[in-house]
Design a protein around this motif. Sequence first.
Motif, PDB file in Angstrom:
ATOM      1  N   THR A 123      23.471   1.893   7.595  1.00 59.10           N
ATOM      2  CA  THR A 123      23.784   2.859   8.642  1.00 59.10           C
ATOM      3  C   THR A 123      24.817   3.868   8.149  1.00 59.10           C
ATOM      4  O   THR A 123      24.683   5.077   8.389  1.00 59.10           O
ATOM      5  CB  THR A 123      24.302   2.131   9.903  1.00 59.10           C
ATOM      6  OG1 THR A 123      23.289   1.254  10.369  1.00 59.10           O
ATOM      7  CG2 THR A 123      24.701   3.104  10.997  1.00 59.10           C
ATOM      8  N   SER A 126      23.187   6.310   5.706  1.00 58.80           N
ATOM      9  CA  SER A 126      22.387   7.299   6.436  1.00 58.80           C
ATOM     10  C   SER A 126      23.303   8.344   7.082  1.00 58.80           C
ATOM     11  O   SER A 126      23.018   9.534   7.057  1.00 58.80           O
ATOM     12  CB  SER A 126      21.534   6.616   7.512  1.00 58.80           C
ATOM     13  OG  SER A 126      20.594   5.785   6.930  1.00 58.80           O
ATOM     14  N   ARG A 127      24.368   7.866   7.654  1.00 63.60           N
ATOM     15  CA  ARG A 127      25.317   8.761   8.318  1.00 63.60           C
ATOM     16  C   ARG A 127      25.933   9.731   7.326  1.00 63.60           C
ATOM     17  O   ARG A 127      26.089  10.919   7.610  1.00 63.60           O
ATOM     18  CB  ARG A 127      26.397   7.902   8.981  1.00 63.60           C
ATOM     19  CG  ARG A 127      27.381   8.611   9.816  1.00 63.60           C
ATOM     20  CD  ARG A 127      26.783   8.807  11.189  1.00 63.60           C
ATOM     21  NE  ARG A 127      27.697   9.581  11.988  1.00 63.60           N
ATOM     22  CZ  ARG A 127      28.104   9.224  13.170  1.00 63.60           C
ATOM     23  NH1 ARG A 127      27.655   8.109  13.708  1.00 63.60           N
ATOM     24  NH2 ARG A 127      28.922   9.986  13.839  1.00 63.60           N
ATOM     25  N   SER A 129      24.622  10.701   4.406  1.00 63.45           N
ATOM     26  CA  SER A 129      23.630  11.672   3.908  1.00 63.45           C
ATOM     27  C   SER A 129      23.328  12.734   4.971  1.00 63.45           C
ATOM     28  O   SER A 129      23.117  13.903   4.648  1.00 63.45           O
ATOM     29  CB  SER A 129      22.364  10.971   3.446  1.00 63.45           C
ATOM     30  OG  SER A 129      21.716  10.344   4.509  1.00 63.45           O
ATOM     31  N   THR A 130      23.335  12.330   6.235  1.00 62.89           N
ATOM     32  CA  THR A 130      23.099  13.285   7.319  1.00 62.89           C
ATOM     33  C   THR A 130      24.274  14.250   7.437  1.00 62.89           C
ATOM     34  O   THR A 130      24.091  15.462   7.567  1.00 62.89           O
ATOM     35  CB  THR A 130      22.888  12.551   8.652  1.00 62.89           C
ATOM     36  OG1 THR A 130      21.788  11.671   8.522  1.00 62.89           O
ATOM     37  CG2 THR A 130      22.657  13.518   9.804  1.00 62.89           C
ATOM     38  N   ALA A 131      25.490  13.717   7.373  1.00 63.27           N
ATOM     39  CA  ALA A 131      26.688  14.553   7.526  1.00 63.27           C
ATOM     40  C   ALA A 131      26.902  15.457   6.323  1.00 63.27           C
ATOM     41  O   ALA A 131      27.448  16.565   6.451  1.00 63.27           O
ATOM     42  CB  ALA A 131      27.917  13.665   7.746  1.00 63.27           C
ATOM     43  N   ALA A 133      24.525  16.788   4.474  1.00 62.02           N
ATOM     44  CA  ALA A 133      23.449  17.792   4.342  1.00 62.02           C
ATOM     45  C   ALA A 133      23.910  19.101   4.957  1.00 62.02           C
ATOM     46  O   ALA A 133      24.491  19.126   6.043  1.00 62.02           O
ATOM     47  CB  ALA A 133      22.184  17.294   5.033  1.00 62.02           C
TER      48      ALA A 133
END
Length: 134
Positions: A123, A126-127, A129-131, A133
């Motif tokens: 988690t 993922s967080r 990589s999302t933040a 981007a």
Amino acid sequence: MGSEHMQIGEVATRTELSLRTIRHYEETGLVVPSARSQGGFRLYTEADVARLMVIRRMKPLGFTLDEMRELLDVTDRLDAGDDLPAPERERLLGRLRGFEEAARRRVADLRTQLARAEDFASTLRSRLSTAAAP
């Protein structure tokens, strides 16, 4: 000193336990060096190393020092080769079965905790990589 005996440093290396931990287990009566050198150094045998490995494997499963002592007593008595009366042998085997069951349950609990920890780490990845981007 014969090749069948090892000093505490070699035992620490082989068991991946610290000198302090081995001494603590000696102080609590879980392991007793099989001999002493003329200079007073602790000397251990393969049987002592095997005993320490049992203790090392029990520790991460949360067994207490008293539980470790009890298991070692049970296995010592079963391994002694003495002709144990059948009821006593069955009682000892029952205790050994109890330890095996407890170990199995604790391993299952640890697997559950590990799965949760891996899920949490995933988690966070993922967080990140999302933040990160644009």
